[in-house]
Motif scaffolding. Structure first.
Motif, PDB file in Angstrom:
ATOM      1  N   ARG A  33      -6.107   5.461   2.069  1.00  0.00           N
ATOM      2  CA  ARG A  33      -4.939   4.610   2.348  1.00  0.00           C
ATOM      3  C   ARG A  33      -5.084   3.914   3.709  1.00  0.00           C
ATOM      4  O   ARG A  33      -4.795   2.733   3.845  1.00  0.00           O
ATOM      5  CB  ARG A  33      -3.669   5.451   2.294  1.00  0.00           C
ATOM      6  CG  ARG A  33      -2.414   4.644   2.176  1.00  0.00           C
ATOM      7  CD  ARG A  33      -1.218   5.517   2.010  1.00  0.00           C
ATOM      8  NE  ARG A  33      -1.436   6.753   2.762  1.00  0.00           N
ATOM      9  CZ  ARG A  33      -0.745   7.846   2.630  1.00  0.00           C
ATOM     10  NH1 ARG A  33       0.224   7.912   1.790  1.00  0.00           N
ATOM     11  NH2 ARG A  33      -0.999   8.912   3.352  1.00  0.00           N
ATOM     12  N   THR A  66      11.988   7.588   1.427  1.00  0.00           N
ATOM     13  CA  THR A  66      12.115   8.278   0.155  1.00  0.00           C
ATOM     14  C   THR A  66      13.559   8.726  -0.020  1.00  0.00           C
ATOM     15  O   THR A  66      14.099   9.435   0.814  1.00  0.00           O
ATOM     16  CB  THR A  66      11.179   9.502   0.103  1.00  0.00           C
ATOM     17  OG1 THR A  66       9.853   9.064   0.352  1.00  0.00           O
ATOM     18  CG2 THR A  66      11.265  10.203  -1.222  1.00  0.00           C
ATOM     19  N   GLN A  70       6.796   2.758  -3.629  1.00  0.00           N
ATOM     20  CA  GLN A  70       7.265   3.048  -4.975  1.00  0.00           C
ATOM     21  C   GLN A  70       7.391   1.765  -5.785  1.00  0.00           C
ATOM     22  O   GLN A  70       7.498   0.673  -5.237  1.00  0.00           O
ATOM     23  CB  GLN A  70       8.601   3.766  -4.901  1.00  0.00           C
ATOM     24  CG  GLN A  70       8.483   5.107  -4.186  1.00  0.00           C
ATOM     25  CD  GLN A  70       9.782   5.878  -4.176  1.00  0.00           C
ATOM     26  OE1 GLN A  70      10.778   5.459  -4.746  1.00  0.00           O
ATOM     27  NE2 GLN A  70       9.757   7.014  -3.513  1.00  0.00           N
ATOM     28  N   ALA A  71       7.412   1.940  -7.085  1.00  0.00           N
ATOM     29  CA  ALA A  71       7.506   0.801  -8.003  1.00  0.00           C
ATOM     30  C   ALA A  71       8.783   0.004  -7.779  1.00  0.00           C
ATOM     31  O   ALA A  71       8.813  -1.199  -8.038  1.00  0.00           O
ATOM     32  CB  ALA A  71       7.425   1.286  -9.440  1.00  0.00           C
ATOM     33  N   ARG A  77      -2.523   2.051  -4.477  1.00  0.00           N
ATOM     34  CA  ARG A  77      -1.968   3.400  -4.387  1.00  0.00           C
ATOM     35  C   ARG A  77      -3.073   4.437  -4.219  1.00  0.00           C
ATOM     36  O   ARG A  77      -3.256   5.292  -5.081  1.00  0.00           O
ATOM     37  CB  ARG A  77      -1.137   3.703  -5.619  1.00  0.00           C
ATOM     38  CG  ARG A  77       0.075   2.805  -5.729  1.00  0.00           C
ATOM     39  CD  ARG A  77       0.753   2.994  -7.037  1.00  0.00           C
ATOM     40  NE  ARG A  77      -0.111   2.402  -8.060  1.00  0.00           N
ATOM     41  CZ  ARG A  77       0.190   2.291  -9.324  1.00  0.00           C
ATOM     42  NH1 ARG A  77       1.317   2.740  -9.757  1.00  0.00           N
ATOM     43  NH2 ARG A  77      -0.629   1.729 -10.175  1.00  0.00           N
ATOM     44  N   ILE A 119       0.864  -1.185   0.000  1.00  0.00           N
ATOM     45  CA  ILE A 119       0.000   0.000   0.000  1.00  0.00           C
ATOM     46  C   ILE A 119       0.895   1.227   0.000  1.00  0.00           C
ATOM     47  O   ILE A 119       1.666   1.441   0.929  1.00  0.00           O
ATOM     48  CB  ILE A 119      -0.948   0.003   1.212  1.00  0.00           C
ATOM     49  CG1 ILE A 119      -1.835  -1.244   1.164  1.00  0.00           C
ATOM     50  CG2 ILE A 119      -1.780   1.281   1.242  1.00  0.00           C
ATOM     51  CD1 ILE A 119      -2.688  -1.461   2.372  1.00  0.00           C
ATOM     52  N   GLY A 120       0.786   2.008  -1.062  1.00  0.00           N
ATOM     53  CA  GLY A 120       1.663   3.155  -1.240  1.00  0.00           C
ATOM     54  C   GLY A 120       3.022   2.684  -1.730  1.00  0.00           C
ATOM     55  O   GLY A 120       3.131   1.684  -2.432  1.00  0.00           O
ATOM     56  N   TRP A 131       3.020   2.222   3.592  1.00  0.00           N
ATOM     57  CA  TRP A 131       3.610   3.494   3.966  1.00  0.00           C
ATOM     58  C   TRP A 131       2.503   4.319   4.587  1.00  0.00           C
ATOM     59  O   TRP A 131       1.470   4.538   3.964  1.00  0.00           O
ATOM     60  CB  TRP A 131       4.213   4.152   2.725  1.00  0.00           C
ATOM     61  CG  TRP A 131       5.532   3.531   2.413  1.00  0.00           C
ATOM     62  CD1 TRP A 131       6.752   4.033   2.774  1.00  0.00           C
ATOM     63  CD2 TRP A 131       5.787   2.293   1.742  1.00  0.00           C
ATOM     64  NE1 TRP A 131       7.741   3.167   2.348  1.00  0.00           N
ATOM     65  CE2 TRP A 131       7.188   2.092   1.708  1.00  0.00           C
ATOM     66  CE3 TRP A 131       4.976   1.314   1.164  1.00  0.00           C
ATOM     67  CZ2 TRP A 131       7.782   0.983   1.127  1.00  0.00           C
ATOM     68  CZ3 TRP A 131       5.571   0.210   0.581  1.00  0.00           C
ATOM     69  CH2 TRP A 131       6.956   0.044   0.570  1.00  0.00           C
ATOM     70  N   GLU A 176       6.652   7.522   5.243  1.00  0.00           N
ATOM     71  CA  GLU A 176       7.010   7.843   3.849  1.00  0.00           C
ATOM     72  C   GLU A 176       8.364   8.521   3.734  1.00  0.00           C
ATOM     73  O   GLU A 176       9.207   8.127   2.961  1.00  0.00           O
ATOM     74  CB  GLU A 176       5.928   8.734   3.238  1.00  0.00           C
ATOM     75  CG  GLU A 176       5.996   8.841   1.750  1.00  0.00           C
ATOM     76  CD  GLU A 176       5.391   7.626   1.072  1.00  0.00           C
ATOM     77  OE1 GLU A 176       5.981   7.142   0.098  1.00  0.00           O
ATOM     78  OE2 GLU A 176       4.339   7.159   1.509  1.00  0.00           O
ATOM     79  N   TRP A 201      -0.713  -4.184  -5.507  1.00  0.00           N
ATOM     80  CA  TRP A 201      -0.165  -2.871  -5.195  1.00  0.00           C
ATOM     81  C   TRP A 201      -1.280  -1.841  -5.225  1.00  0.00           C
ATOM     82  O   TRP A 201      -1.844  -1.562  -6.281  1.00  0.00           O
ATOM     83  CB  TRP A 201       0.935  -2.509  -6.188  1.00  0.00           C
ATOM     84  CG  TRP A 201       1.669  -1.249  -5.877  1.00  0.00           C
ATOM     85  CD1 TRP A 201       1.762  -0.599  -4.679  1.00  0.00           C
ATOM     86  CD2 TRP A 201       2.441  -0.470  -6.796  1.00  0.00           C
ATOM     87  NE1 TRP A 201       2.538   0.521  -4.781  1.00  0.00           N
ATOM     88  CE2 TRP A 201       2.972   0.626  -6.076  1.00  0.00           C
ATOM     89  CE3 TRP A 201       2.723  -0.595  -8.149  1.00  0.00           C
ATOM     90  CZ2 TRP A 201       3.775   1.588  -6.672  1.00  0.00           C
ATOM     91  CZ3 TRP A 201       3.530   0.366  -8.741  1.00  0.00           C
ATOM     92  CH2 TRP A 201       4.045   1.441  -8.002  1.00  0.00           C
ATOM     93  N   GLY A 238      -4.940   7.754  -3.337  1.00  0.00           N
ATOM     94  CA  GLY A 238      -4.431   9.120  -3.277  1.00  0.00           C
ATOM     95  C   GLY A 238      -4.663   9.805  -1.942  1.00  0.00           C
ATOM     96  O   GLY A 238      -3.795  10.496  -1.438  1.00  0.00           O
TER      97      GLY A 238
END
Length: 139
Positions: free
Chosen positions: A84, A135, A56-57, A77, A53-54, A103, A131, A75, A79
């Protein structure tokens, strides 16, 4: 075996009986890591989902590179932060996932409490990350 890894304490409060002093136990909290989440996903024996959930690829690609079939990876995602939080709660409670990696930045107090409670009653392994911790910095 259920493993919930989180940066915060999950203790709901201290209970006492007839004016006894509460016993305070300091848990040995290990911060979650992406490698621990990846290892749990690889070693999951069932055929249920690995839910992300959330994120990155690149993490989803790490799961595929580790041998998890793409058809087994879900997956999500959403917004909005509320969406979420709801998706995370449902993924943990539904019993359709072997591992949930999420995340969780930006959740309000109520949503965070609901997720902690759902994680306690679930048999699903959960890994939750902030998050901005994961990152990478801009080059």
């Amino acid at each position: 075996m259920k493993r919930l890894q989180s940066n915060s304490s999950n203790h709901p409060g201290l209970w006492t009986y007839n004016n006894q002093q509460p016993e305070v136990i300091t848990p040995n909290v290990v911060p979650p890591s992406l490698s621990a989440a990846l290892e749990a996903a690889v070693h999951s024996i069932g055929q249920r989902w690995i839910t992300v959930i959330g994120g990155q690829a690149s993490f989803v690609q790490q799961l595929v590179n580790a041998g998890i079939p793409r058809q087994r990876i879900r997956w999500l995602r959403p917004g909005k932060t509320d969406d979420r939080a709801w998706a995370l709660e449902q993924a943990v409670l539904s019993g359709t996932s072997d591992v949930v990696v999420a995340w969780v930045s930006g959740f309000d107090k109520r949503a965070a409490q609901r997720i902690r409670l759902s994680s306690r009653v679930s048999q699903t392994q959960s890994f939750m990350f902030e998050e901005d911790v994961l990152t990478p910095h801009l080059h």
